[in-house]
Structure formats: structure tokens, C-alpha cells
Design an enzyme around this catalytic site. Structure first.
Site, mmCIF file in Angstrom:
data_model
loop_
_atom_site.group_PDB
_atom_site.id
_atom_site.type_symbol
_atom_site.label_atom_id
_atom_site.label_comp_id
_atom_site.label_asym_id
_atom_site.label_seq_id
_atom_site.Cartn_x
_atom_site.Cartn_y
_atom_site.Cartn_z
ATOM 1 C CG HIS A 144 0.323 6.254 -0.624
ATOM 2 N ND1 HIS A 144 -0.866 6.785 -1.073
ATOM 3 C CD2 HIS A 144 0.061 5.723 0.591
ATOM 4 C CE1 HIS A 144 -1.799 6.578 -0.157
ATOM 5 N NE2 HIS A 144 -1.273 5.923 0.859
ATOM 6 C CG HIS A 166 -1.647 1.257 1.469
ATOM 7 N ND1 HIS A 166 -2.966 1.455 1.106
ATOM 8 C CD2 HIS A 166 -1.245 2.420 2.035
ATOM 9 C CE1 HIS A 166 -3.323 2.680 1.442
ATOM 10 N NE2 HIS A 166 -2.303 3.293 2.010
ATOM 11 C CD GLU A 167 2.393 3.520 3.747
ATOM 12 O OE1 GLU A 167 2.794 4.611 3.302
ATOM 13 O OE2 GLU A 167 1.337 3.391 4.386
ATOM 14 C CG ASP A 191 -6.589 0.483 0.436
ATOM 15 O OD1 ASP A 191 -5.485 0.492 1.007
ATOM 16 O OD2 ASP A 191 -7.656 0.808 1.000
ATOM 17 C CD GLU A 219 -4.478 6.663 2.236
ATOM 18 O OE1 GLU A 219 -4.173 5.467 2.362
ATOM 19 O OE2 GLU A 219 -3.649 7.591 2.298
HETATM 20 ZN ZN ZN Z 1 -2.142 5.284 2.648
#
Ligand code: ZN
Length: 420
Positions: free
Chosen positions: A281, A277-278, A365, A361
Site C-alpha cells: 500500500h 501487503h501493507e 496483494d 487491495e
Molecule cells: Zn490492504
């Protein structure tokens, strides 16, 4: 009182009332679910931790109400009592009007105002967080942290401020463009060196020990073409039981950081999905876009300060005098007033930023889902983190739309399941 001062007062009150209203709305909404776990969370969370999350949400919210009211009263007192022009006058009389004296005035005022907020920070850490079992900080660590923070602000902020004021002398009417450029360059430099120089002042970072977790995470970084030199564990349990993960730095300085509390709470596949997930980003250019926003923010702020500094009605409304032929003496009070009032205006724009941030976000995801090939570990990780951090599972929709930078657990789960 001048008309402009009245408008400012009304804007400050409008914000305070809106904040209080949103908070009360949310408190009522959360309390309404106290009796039983809502059907959507059956099998997700047990009754005991669910009740605890409600108690925690309410306690935090009430403290926030009191702190917010205090901030509002303090802001009104500081702006309209005449204490700022008085202090500025004393400063000029005692230390002259050199650049260093002007920068000192801003720094001293800033530190004085932040010291007044310390009792609330202390209460939040040692009363509220303590009560819910999150606090692991000692009084000594807390004090040392704050002293370090102030010293850092002094060592970094004071010379930067002096340089910005010097630019007014050197570059004339276009000073604000130069000032914005210098501040942005400084921020970028800080971003680059923070992982190596600043963060170690507060925490210990140790490489993730050899083993399957380390192998899996490095493989994930490789697979996603996310070059990283190190994956570090941060001793965040020294201060709090809350958990998180992030990455900092650019290019070869990049470093992935996992809280030791996170490693203790999640299984290996769950940790992998959080890291994915990071990385999402980064891959979706969210980091770059947020940096762009922050750069644009600096330019807009300096443009606004330069514009307002040429409007006598602005600083005169708060009791500052006009200084003919001495630009810095008008710009310094304008900077201070701008810093004090910026939140009154930006508050109304923050929901727009949050809409954006929540979209990021979802994208991160989805990226994690795609890279790991399954949604379940991430869903499991999000559930655990919600429970361990006692997150509010049922915020009022208006409240979360206004304040939440992340979608709620339920929203994220739904989006992840739609993709399967
Ligand atoms: Zn996040």
C-alpha cells in the site's frame, strides 16, 4: 415548508430507503446459502464456522438496519423540529456571540448528538460481539475509552474550531481557503504525532520480541526499502478478538503495528505476507493518494460551507435567521447543517471510492505475491482471517460493489492465482 427543505427531506429518505433495500437484498442472498457451504468454499471453510459467519452477518445487518432507521429519524427530527435554531438562540442570549461561544455551540451540539448514538455502540459491543465471542472489553474499559475520546475531541477540536472562526474575522471573504489550510496542516501534524501521543492513550505497544519472526519482518522491510524504526505489538485483545495489522506515521516516525490477536492466529510466513501487503500500500503510493483525497475533501467542504453561508435560503430553510454584517453568525449554522447533511450527499459517491479502494487491495496483494515469491501464504492468511473474523463470504454482488472497501475472499484468491 420551503421547497429546498422538501428536497433535503426527500434526499434523506432516498438514502435511508436505499440502505435498507441493499441490506435486505444482502440478507436474503446470504440466507439462501445457509443450507450448505457453496462449492467454491469446499476445503476452505467447514460447515460450522460457515453457518456462524452467516448468523453473524445477519445479526450485524439487522442491528445496522435499526441503527440506520434511528439515525434517519434523529436527523429529520433535529433538522426540521426547529431545535437547532432554538439552541443557537439560547446560546447567543446566554453566552454572547464571541468566537469561543460560537465554537462551544458547535462542540456541545456535536457531543450531544454523538451521545445519542452510544446505546447502539454499547449494544453492538456487549450484546452482538459478545454473543459471537469477539468481545473482550469490560464495561469499565469501554466507558473510559469513550470519555477519553470525548476529552480528546474537546482538547483538539475546540481550539481548532475557535481558530477557524477567528480566521473569518481576520481574513474576510477568502477565510475558507485559510481555514482549509489550517485544518489540513493540523491533520498532517496529528498523523505525525498520533503514534507517539494519541494511540498510547488507548493501547499498549511493545516491541515485537527478538526471534525469527522479528528477523524476517525486519528483513522484509529492508528488502522492500521500507525503513521502519520499530515493529510493535498492540494489545488489541484487551478489547476484541478481531485481528488486523497496519502502519502509521511518516518517515522516521513510521511504525509497523501488529495486533496481538493477529500474531496468535497466523504462522510466520503468513504474517510476513500480510506485512508485505501493507508495505505494498505504501510502495504503490496508495497512502499518499488517499491522503490527497482527504485533503481535497477538506478544501471542497470549506468551499461549500463558504458558498452556502452566503445563501440565505440554505440556513433559512432550517429556521436560522440571517445576521447582517456578522459573517460568523451565518457561517456557524451553515457549518453545523453541512456536517449533518454531508453524509446524505457523500453516500452516493462512496461506491466510486470503494472501486478505487478495491483496486488498491488487488495491487497490494500482487505486490506481496511478488516480494515473497509465492501466493500461498497470503491466500492462507486471508482464509484464516475471514474465518476468524466471521466475514461474510457470499455478499450480494450489488451490496459488495456499493459498500466493500476490500474485494471478497474469493475475488482476491482468484486474482492471486491468476498471477501464478
Ligand atoms: Zn490492504
Amino acid at each position: 415548508m420551503q421547497l429546498f427543505a422538501i428536497v433535503v427531506l426527500l434526499l434523506i429518505l432516498a438514502r435511508a430507503i436505499t440502505e435498507l433495500w441493499l441490506s435486505r437484498l444482502n440478507q436474503r442472498h446470504v440466507r439462501a446459502h445457509w443450507n450448505e457451504v457453496p462449492p467454491a468454499f469446499h476445503g476452505v471453510i467447514d460447515e460450522a464456522p460457515y453457518r456462524r459467519s452467516i448468523d453473524y452477518t445477519l445479526a450485524k445487518s439487522r442491528l445496522g438496519d435499526v441503527a440506520g432507521m434511528f439515525d434517519t429519524l434523529l436527523l429529520i427530527a433535529v433538522l426540521f423540529s426547529g431545535v437547532l435554531p432554538w439552541a443557537f438562540g439560547r446560546f447567543k442570549a446566554n453566552f454572547g456571540t464571541s468566537i469561543w461561544a460560537m465554537a462551544s455551540f458547535l462542540v456541545v451540539t456535536g457531543i450531544a448528538l454523538s451521545v445519542l448514538a452510544l446505546p447502539f455502540a454499547w449494544y453492538a459491543q456487549f450484546k452482538l460481539e459478545e454473543r459471537f465471542g469477539f468481545n473482550t472489553t469490560t464495561m469499565k474499559t469501554w466507558m473510559v475509552d469513550h470519555v477519553k475520546g470525548f476529552l480528546l475531541a474537546l482538547v483538539l477540536g475546540y481550539p481548532l474550531l475557535a481558530l477557524v472562526l477567528k480566521l473569518i474575522e481576520w481574513t474576510g471573504a477568502n477565510w475558507w481557503l485559510w481555514a482549509a489550510t489550517v485544518v489540513i496542516a493540523f491533520q498532517l501534524l496529528l498523523l505525525l504525532v498520533a503514534p507517539a501521543i494519541i494511540m498510547p492513550l488507548f493501547n499498549k505497544f511493545t516491541p515485537l520480541p527478538e526471534g525469527t519472526l522479528r528477523k524476517h519482518l525486519f528483513a522484509l522491510a529492508q528488502r522492500t526499502n521500507f525503513p521502519t524504526r520499530s515493529i510493535d505489538v498492540m494489545d488489541s485483545s484487551k478489547r476484541s478478538r478481531h485481528s488486523n495489522a497496519f502502519f502509521t506515521g511518516f518517515g522516521r516516525f513510521r511504525k509497523i503495528v501488529l495486533f496481538d490477536t493477529l500474531i496468535a492466529q497466523l504462522t510466520d510466513p503468513e504474517l510476513e505476507s500480510v506485512l508485505a501487503h501493507e508495505i505494498g500500500h505504501y510502495k504503490k503510493r496508495h497512502v499518499l493518494r488517499l491522503l490527497g483525497i482527504s485533503i481535497a475533501g477538506v478544501v471542497v467542504a470549506f468551499a461549500a460551507i463558504a458558498w452556502l453561508a452566503r445563501r440565505q435560503w440554505f440556513y433559512r430553510a432550517f429556521g436560522f435567521e440571517y445576521h447582517a454584517g456578522f459573517a460568523a453568525a451565518n457561517i456557524v449554522p451553515t457549518m453545523l447543517l453541512f456536517a449533518l447533511l454531508a453524509g446524505t450527499i457523500s453516500f452516493w459517491f462512496s461506491p466510486l471510492l470503494h472501486i478505487w479502494s478495491r483496486r488498491f487491495e488487488y495491487e497490494a496483494d500482487a505486490f506481496a505475491h511478488m516480494i515473497t515469491g509465492e501466493a500461498q501464504p497470503l491466500i492462507q492468511a486471508l482464509r484464516k482471517l475471514s474465518e476468524k473474523n466471521l466475514s461474510n463470504l457470499t455478499p450480494h454482488p450489488i451490496y459488495s460493489a456499493f459498500y466493500y472497501s476490500h474485494p471478497t475472499l474469493l475475488e482476491r484468491e482468484r486474482a492471486l492465482r491468476r498471477k501464478t
